[in-house]
Design a protein around this motif. Structure first.
Motif, PDB file in Angstrom:
ATOM      1  N   ALA A  40       4.227  -6.759   3.712  1.00 16.12           N
ATOM      2  CA  ALA A  40       5.043  -6.167   4.644  1.00 16.12           C
ATOM      3  C   ALA A  40       4.240  -5.805   5.982  1.00 16.12           C
ATOM      4  N   THR A  41       5.134  -5.467   7.098  1.00  7.01           N
ATOM      5  CA  THR A  41       4.289  -5.048   8.465  1.00  7.01           C
ATOM      6  C   THR A  41       4.615  -3.667   8.675  1.00  7.01           C
ATOM      7  N   ALA A  42       3.863  -2.963   9.415  1.00 11.07           N
ATOM      8  CA  ALA A  42       4.048  -1.767  10.000  1.00 11.07           C
ATOM      9  C   ALA A  42       3.477  -1.541  11.369  1.00 11.07           C
ATOM     10  N   HIS A  43       3.895  -0.864  12.388  1.00 15.06           N
ATOM     11  CA  HIS A  43       3.428  -0.465  13.692  1.00 15.06           C
ATOM     12  C   HIS A  43       2.346   0.348  13.633  1.00 15.06           C
ATOM     13  N   GLY A  44       1.284   0.063  14.431  1.00 14.59           N
ATOM     14  CA  GLY A  44      -0.228   0.922  14.122  1.00 14.59           C
ATOM     15  C   GLY A  44      -1.214   0.039  14.787  1.00 14.59           C
ATOM     16  N   GLY A  45      -2.169   0.586  15.218  1.00 15.24           N
ATOM     17  CA  GLY A  45      -3.542  -0.013  15.735  1.00 15.24           C
ATOM     18  C   GLY A  45      -4.567   0.205  14.944  1.00 15.24           C
ATOM     19  N   GLY A  46      -4.605   0.497  13.476  1.00 14.22           N
ATOM     20  CA  GLY A  46      -5.828   0.555  12.663  1.00 14.22           C
ATOM     21  C   GLY A  46      -5.252   1.415  11.658  1.00 14.22           C
ATOM     22  N   ARG A  47      -6.436   1.374  10.359  1.00 18.16           N
ATOM     23  CA  ARG A  47      -6.126   2.255   9.405  1.00 18.16           C
ATOM     24  C   ARG A  47      -5.812   3.926   9.760  1.00 18.16           C
ATOM     25  N   GLU A  48      -6.713   4.453  11.128  1.00 22.28           N
ATOM     26  CA  GLU A  48      -6.355   5.513  10.927  1.00 22.28           C
ATOM     27  C   GLU A  48      -4.942   5.974  11.470  1.00 22.28           C
ATOM     28  N   ASP A  49      -4.215   5.031  12.004  1.00 21.42           N
ATOM     29  CA  ASP A  49      -2.843   5.198  12.222  1.00 21.42           C
ATOM     30  C   ASP A  49      -1.929   5.428  11.084  1.00 21.42           C
ATOM     31  N   LEU A  50      -2.426   4.659  10.101  1.00 20.30           N
ATOM     32  CA  LEU A  50      -1.660   5.060   8.582  1.00 20.30           C
ATOM     33  C   LEU A  50      -1.996   6.311   8.069  1.00 20.30           C
ATOM     34  N   SER A  51      -3.339   6.747   8.217  1.00 17.98           N
ATOM     35  CA  SER A  51      -3.561   7.850   7.474  1.00 17.98           C
ATOM     36  C   SER A  51      -2.701   9.260   8.165  1.00 17.98           C
ATOM     37  N   ARG A  52      -2.518   8.979   9.812  1.00 17.72           N
ATOM     38  CA  ARG A  52      -1.886  10.022  10.342  1.00 17.72           C
ATOM     39  C   ARG A  52      -0.363  10.068  10.129  1.00 17.72           C
ATOM     40  N   ARG A  53       0.283   9.186   9.681  1.00 17.24           N
ATOM     41  CA  ARG A  53       1.664   9.286   9.581  1.00 17.24           C
ATOM     42  C   ARG A  53       2.184   9.512   8.258  1.00 17.24           C
ATOM     43  N   PRO A  54       3.061  10.572   8.107  1.00 22.46           N
ATOM     44  CA  PRO A  54       3.445  11.023   6.437  1.00 22.46           C
ATOM     45  C   PRO A  54       3.616   9.802   6.032  1.00 22.46           C
ATOM     46  N   ALA A  55       4.729   8.739   6.280  1.00 29.20           N
ATOM     47  CA  ALA A  55       5.307   7.940   5.424  1.00 29.20           C
ATOM     48  C   ALA A  55       4.324   6.694   5.151  1.00 29.20           C
ATOM     49  N   TYR A  56       3.493   6.537   5.929  1.00 33.74           N
ATOM     50  CA  TYR A  56       2.293   5.549   5.734  1.00 33.74           C
ATOM     51  C   TYR A  56       1.195   6.300   4.802  1.00 33.74           C
ATOM     52  N   ARG A  57       1.130   7.486   4.992  1.00 31.79           N
ATOM     53  CA  ARG A  57      -0.027   7.939   3.787  1.00 31.79           C
ATOM     54  C   ARG A  57       0.522   7.974   2.461  1.00 31.79           C
ATOM     55  N   GLU A  58       1.917   8.055   2.424  1.00 31.80           N
ATOM     56  CA  GLU A  58       2.444   8.021   0.900  1.00 31.80           C
ATOM     57  C   GLU A  58       2.327   6.671   0.562  1.00 31.80           C
ATOM     58  N   LEU A  59       2.642   5.430   1.599  1.00 30.15           N
ATOM     59  CA  LEU A  59       2.131   3.924   1.117  1.00 30.15           C
ATOM     60  C   LEU A  59       0.917   3.714   0.513  1.00 30.15           C
ATOM     61  N   LEU A  60      -0.072   4.523   1.382  1.00 32.41           N
ATOM     62  CA  LEU A  60      -1.683   4.382   0.867  1.00 32.41           C
ATOM     63  C   LEU A  60      -1.920   5.061  -0.323  1.00 32.41           C
ATOM     64  N   ALA A  61      -1.224   6.243  -0.525  1.00 36.41           N
ATOM     65  CA  ALA A  61      -1.590   6.675  -1.683  1.00 36.41           C
ATOM     66  C   ALA A  61      -1.144   6.199  -2.945  1.00 36.41           C
ATOM     67  N   ALA A  62       0.240   5.272  -2.670  1.00 34.57           N
ATOM     68  CA  ALA A  62       0.873   4.600  -3.833  1.00 34.57           C
ATOM     69  C   ALA A  62      -0.101   3.529  -4.300  1.00 34.57           C
ATOM     70  N   GLY A  63      -1.078   3.009  -3.561  1.00 34.35           N
ATOM     71  CA  GLY A  63      -1.937   2.018  -3.754  1.00 34.35           C
ATOM     72  C   GLY A  63      -1.133   0.534  -4.014  1.00 34.35           C
ATOM     73  N   VAL A  64      -0.130   0.514  -3.273  1.00 35.42           N
ATOM     74  CA  VAL A  64       0.647  -0.815  -3.304  1.00 35.42           C
ATOM     75  C   VAL A  64      -0.145  -1.855  -2.722  1.00 35.42           C
ATOM     76  N   PHE A  65      -0.713  -1.934  -1.787  1.00 37.02           N
ATOM     77  CA  PHE A  65      -1.270  -2.857  -0.980  1.00 37.02           C
ATOM     78  C   PHE A  65      -2.790  -2.909  -1.415  1.00 37.02           C
ATOM     79  N   ARG A  66      -3.407  -4.333  -1.313  1.00 34.03           N
ATOM     80  CA  ARG A  66      -4.739  -4.588  -1.650  1.00 34.03           C
ATOM     81  C   ARG A  66      -5.528  -4.930  -0.311  1.00 34.03           C
ATOM     82  N   ARG A  67      -4.664  -5.543   0.509  1.00 32.58           N
ATOM     83  CA  ARG A  67      -5.460  -5.966   1.743  1.00 32.58           C
ATOM     84  C   ARG A  67      -4.484  -5.447   2.993  1.00 32.58           C
ATOM     85  N   LEU A  68      -5.239  -5.243   3.844  1.00 32.10           N
ATOM     86  CA  LEU A  68      -4.751  -4.756   5.252  1.00 32.10           C
ATOM     87  C   LEU A  68      -5.314  -5.732   6.167  1.00 32.10           C
TER      88      LEU A  68
END
Length: 300
Positions: free
Chosen positions: A254-282
């Protein structure tokens, strides 16, 4: 087969004298053309790797905008706008015309656009081999790992995604894999009358025109993919669809908008995605001074 260059295919919807204004930029610059912008009252501009530049020519008026829509849809502008719901029209070759103007709603839903104010003609192009250098970092013991591609707008994440699909489908990372693409906006394969306009591999199945949740559900039930693919996760419904698909045994891209892992951590939907452990590589894409660079990070 259309032998024209990608920019020539996209520019074919332009009315005179705009094609001549565009060609004045020169072939070397036009090879990197990404978009054309037509805004009422202003000259047409071209988005190139170095930025947006004016092409010269007369200010764009209602007639020019209307003619582009007619050329793109092969019907009258009025008829075409009545069936435009998502704000864009896909062209043969995978190119796209985005539309802006006054929205008309019916029963709370967008029914049509009127009084067009601007258009964007986006040039689609495949870049075979783009994903090749990344493949070793996205596999483990010969198995492809679920991967999230992260980039700001315009950095080329869909182009990379498309070539990654092609590479996996054609067996460049090992045995060919069955890849299923839920192409909600028609940007990955750009189906035209059932045929992908952008090559996505010999073992790839494409479903477009439906939401990610609908598309993933249909593809996983009906096509038995080894890899399932979606573009641009933007909201919680997308996250939920991806998490549910991950439980069915297929690897995911999948793709997502952002400039780095910190962007994922700041956004609620993306935090949920990280917490689910779906993706192994970024894979993080960056664009600086017209050049693109990619780096791979381990998520889990």
């Amino acid at each position: 087969m259309d032998e024209r260059k990608p920019w020539e295919q996209a520019a074919a919807v332009l009315p005179a004298p705009l094609p001549g204004c565009l060609r004045a930029l020169g072939e070397d610059r036009l090879r990197g053309l990404e978009e054309l912008r037509l805004r009422r009252g202003l000259p047409m501009t071209a988005l190139l790797p170095e930025g947006e530049v004016e092409t010269g020519g007369p200010p764009i008026g209602e007639e020019e905008l209307r003619r582009v829509v007619e050329n793109a849809t092969q019907s009258s502008a009025h008829t075409a706008l009545d069936r435009v719901r998502q704000g864009f029209v896909t062209l043969r070759g995978g190119h796209r015309v985005g539309l802006c103007g006054s929205v008309v709603k019916k029963d709370g839903q967008i029914a049509t656009l009127r009084e067009l104010s601007s258009l964007s003609v986006r040039v689609a192009r495949a870049v075979p081999g783009l994903a090749g250098p990344l493949l070793p970092g996205l596999t483990e013991k010969g198995r492809f790992l679920s991967t999230l591609i992260l980039a700001p707008p315009g950095a080329g994440k869909t182009t990379l995604l498309r070539d990654l699909v092609r590479a996996l489908s054609d067996g460049e990372a090992g045995p060919p894999l069955r890849v299923a693409v839920a192409d909600e906006r028609g940007e990955i394969a750009a189906l035209w009358r059932g045929e992908p306009q952008l090559y996505v591999g010999r073992h790839t199945d494409v479903l477009d025109g439906c939401t990610k949740a609908e598309g993933l559900s249909i593809l996983i039930r009906g096509m038995n993919p080894q890899v399932a693919v979606v573009d641009e996760i933007t909201q919680r419904a997308d996250v939920q669809a991806v998490v549910e698909a991950a439980g069915c045994g297929a690897a995911l891209i999948a793709t997502a908008h952002g400039g780095g892992r910190e962007d994922l951590s700041r956004r609620p939907a993306y935090r949920e995605l990280l917490a689910a452990g779906v993706f192994r590589r970024l894979v993080v894409l960056e664009r600086t001074g017209g050049r693109r660079a990619a780096r791979t990070e381990v998520l889990s």
